[in-house]
Design a protein around this motif. Structure first.
Motif, PDB file in Angstrom:
ATOM      1  N   THR A 173      41.970  23.081  62.993  1.00 15.69           N
ATOM      2  CA  THR A 173      42.944  22.242  61.988  1.00 15.69           C
ATOM      3  C   THR A 173      44.347  23.146  61.801  1.00 15.69           C
ATOM      4  O   THR A 173      45.402  22.139  61.413  1.00 15.69           O
ATOM      5  N   GLN A 174      44.581  23.858  62.282  1.00 17.31           N
ATOM      6  CA  GLN A 174      45.677  24.498  61.576  1.00 17.31           C
ATOM      7  C   GLN A 174      47.301  23.737  63.259  1.00 17.31           C
ATOM      8  O   GLN A 174      48.036  23.339  63.041  1.00 17.31           O
ATOM      9  N   ILE A 175      46.189  23.744  64.363  1.00 20.65           N
ATOM     10  CA  ILE A 175      47.745  23.480  65.580  1.00 20.65           C
ATOM     11  C   ILE A 175      47.376  21.708  65.083  1.00 20.65           C
ATOM     12  O   ILE A 175      48.480  21.179  65.057  1.00 20.65           O
ATOM     13  N   GLU A 211      36.767  25.444  74.921  1.00 19.34           N
ATOM     14  CA  GLU A 211      36.517  25.484  73.126  1.00 19.34           C
ATOM     15  C   GLU A 211      37.714  24.373  72.741  1.00 19.34           C
ATOM     16  O   GLU A 211      37.142  23.601  71.128  1.00 19.34           O
ATOM     17  N   LEU A 212      38.777  24.339  72.331  1.00 19.51           N
ATOM     18  CA  LEU A 212      39.858  24.119  71.725  1.00 19.51           C
ATOM     19  C   LEU A 212      40.162  21.868  71.833  1.00 19.51           C
ATOM     20  O   LEU A 212      40.518  21.402  71.085  1.00 19.51           O
ATOM     21  N   THR A 213      39.653  21.821  73.124  1.00 23.61           N
ATOM     22  CA  THR A 213      40.023  20.699  74.095  1.00 23.61           C
ATOM     23  C   THR A 213      41.299  20.489  74.520  1.00 23.61           C
ATOM     24  O   THR A 213      42.171  21.424  74.083  1.00 23.61           O
ATOM     25  N   GLU A 214      41.062  19.741  76.067  1.00 20.54           N
ATOM     26  CA  GLU A 214      42.571  19.852  75.748  1.00 20.54           C
ATOM     27  C   GLU A 214      43.900  18.717  75.003  1.00 20.54           C
ATOM     28  O   GLU A 214      45.147  18.807  75.208  1.00 20.54           O
ATOM     29  N   ASP A 215      43.462  17.893  74.387  1.00 21.40           N
ATOM     30  CA  ASP A 215      44.293  17.317  73.497  1.00 21.40           C
ATOM     31  C   ASP A 215      45.265  18.606  72.676  1.00 21.40           C
ATOM     32  O   ASP A 215      46.132  18.263  72.143  1.00 21.40           O
ATOM     33  N   VAL A 216      44.100  19.017  72.193  1.00 25.40           N
ATOM     34  CA  VAL A 216      44.935  20.249  71.158  1.00 25.40           C
ATOM     35  C   VAL A 216      45.465  21.238  71.588  1.00 25.40           C
ATOM     36  O   VAL A 216      46.223  21.396  71.050  1.00 25.40           O
ATOM     37  N   ARG A 218      47.039  20.433  73.624  1.00 30.08           N
ATOM     38  CA  ARG A 218      48.796  19.753  74.354  1.00 30.08           C
ATOM     39  C   ARG A 218      49.595  19.468  72.286  1.00 30.08           C
ATOM     40  O   ARG A 218      51.455  19.932  72.966  1.00 30.08           O
ATOM     41  N   LEU A 219      49.054  19.359  71.911  1.00 27.98           N
ATOM     42  CA  LEU A 219      49.340  18.901  70.298  1.00 27.98           C
ATOM     43  C   LEU A 219      50.422  20.504  70.826  1.00 27.98           C
ATOM     44  O   LEU A 219      50.926  20.248  70.451  1.00 27.98           O
ATOM     45  N   LEU A 220      50.109  21.779  70.989  1.00 26.32           N
ATOM     46  CA  LEU A 220      50.307  23.584  70.730  1.00 26.32           C
ATOM     47  C   LEU A 220      51.467  23.065  71.524  1.00 26.32           C
ATOM     48  O   LEU A 220      52.674  23.549  71.015  1.00 26.32           O
ATOM     49  N   ARG A 221      51.346  22.649  72.576  1.00 25.45           N
ATOM     50  CA  ARG A 221      52.438  23.109  73.651  1.00 25.45           C
ATOM     51  C   ARG A 221      53.983  22.046  72.518  1.00 25.45           C
ATOM     52  O   ARG A 221      54.348  22.401  72.904  1.00 25.45           O
ATOM     53  N   ASP A 222      53.439  20.578  72.541  1.00 28.88           N
ATOM     54  CA  ASP A 222      54.585  19.830  72.132  1.00 28.88           C
ATOM     55  C   ASP A 222      55.438  20.433  70.775  1.00 28.88           C
ATOM     56  O   ASP A 222      56.379  20.152  70.163  1.00 28.88           O
ATOM     57  N   ALA A 223      54.311  20.926  69.766  1.00 27.57           N
ATOM     58  CA  ALA A 223      54.781  21.877  68.480  1.00 27.57           C
ATOM     59  C   ALA A 223      55.365  23.011  68.901  1.00 27.57           C
ATOM     60  O   ALA A 223      56.821  23.031  68.218  1.00 27.57           O
ATOM     61  N   LEU A 224      55.196  22.998  70.000  1.00 29.17           N
ATOM     62  CA  LEU A 224      55.719  25.017  70.502  1.00 29.17           C
ATOM     63  C   LEU A 224      57.352  24.429  71.322  1.00 29.17           C
ATOM     64  O   LEU A 224      58.400  25.453  71.389  1.00 29.17           O
TER      65      LEU A 224
END
Length: 231
Positions: A173-175, A211-216, A218-224
């Motif tokens: 959710t946070q990501i 557990e988090l999935t590839e998509d999540v 990737r979203l974190l990598r993009d956000a950081l």
């Protein structure tokens, strides 16, 4: 006076009304009752309902009572009267009773950012007790967004299934909330992570990729990723 220290709050309230009509002082009754050799939890609850901050020392003394339910009700009473002795309650975060640990965490939650961070991170990795890890997670979740996400990523790999599921769901959710969306009118909030902090978050996410999935991830990598939208 019968029923003044009944376990039910409703029955206690009715008993107090009857007691006053006969000249009995419920507050004095409760103050005496919690100082008995074996305090009844109803008396502790009654003091929380009729007492004041001045009763803090009497209730704090009950935190040493050998009965877990007495300690639990004392914590609730202290919280109700807004007189929480932080150091004493903090010590109960590692109480031998799981119920007491949970109640201590609930009592300290509003002041979570005032607790030593090292203590909470140490609790989060307690090797034996899920209740202690859960309490540490609950309190770390009340800190800033960066701390809360790091804690969620750590907990998502916990050996306790329910705690791991909670961490995974919270981290996801946070990501996802970090990702830009066309319908958002406000700028996407930044984590304000330093390069070292960002690297640690990504490393934790990579460890939890399944557990988090590839998509999540990737979203974190993009956000950081450094850039105009991630400062």
């Amino acid at each position: 006076m019968p029923y003044l220290d009944h376990p039910s709050a409703l029955i206690r309230a009715l008993a107090r009304e009857a007691a006053r009509r006969t000249g009995t002082d419920p507050l004095a009754y409760y103050r005496a009752g919690i100082q008995a050799a074996e305090p009844r939890v109803g008396a502790v609850g009654g003091l929380a309902e009729t007492g004041s901050r001045a009763d803090g020392p009497l209730l704090t003394a009950l935190l040493d009572n050998p009965a877990p339910q007495v300690r639990v009700h004392a914590l609730r009473a202290l919280r109700s009267l807004d007189v929480v002795p932080m150091p004493r309650v903090t010590a109960l975060l590692r109480d031998g009773s799981t119920t007491v640990v949970k109640e201590a965490a609930a009592t300290l939650a509003p002041s979570a950012t005032q607790l030593p961070a090292d203590l909470l991170w140490d609790m989060l990795t307690d090797p034996q007790r899920p209740a202690v890890r859960r309490a540490g997670y609950r309190l770390l979740s009340r800190h800033d967004r960066l701390t809360a996400l790091r804690a969620a990523l750590v907990v998502s790999g916990d050996t306790h299934p329910r705690l791991a599921a909670q961490g995974k769901n919270d981290a996801t959710t946070q990501i996802r909330n970090l990702a830009p969306h066309p319908w958002r009118t406000r700028p996407v909030p930044s984590l304000d992570a330093s390069p070292a902090q960002a690297a640690e978050l990504l490393a934790l996410a990579e460890q939890r990729r399944t557990e988090l999935t590839e998509d999540v991830v990737r979203l974190l990598r993009d956000a950081l990723r450094p850039g105009p939208g991630n400062r």
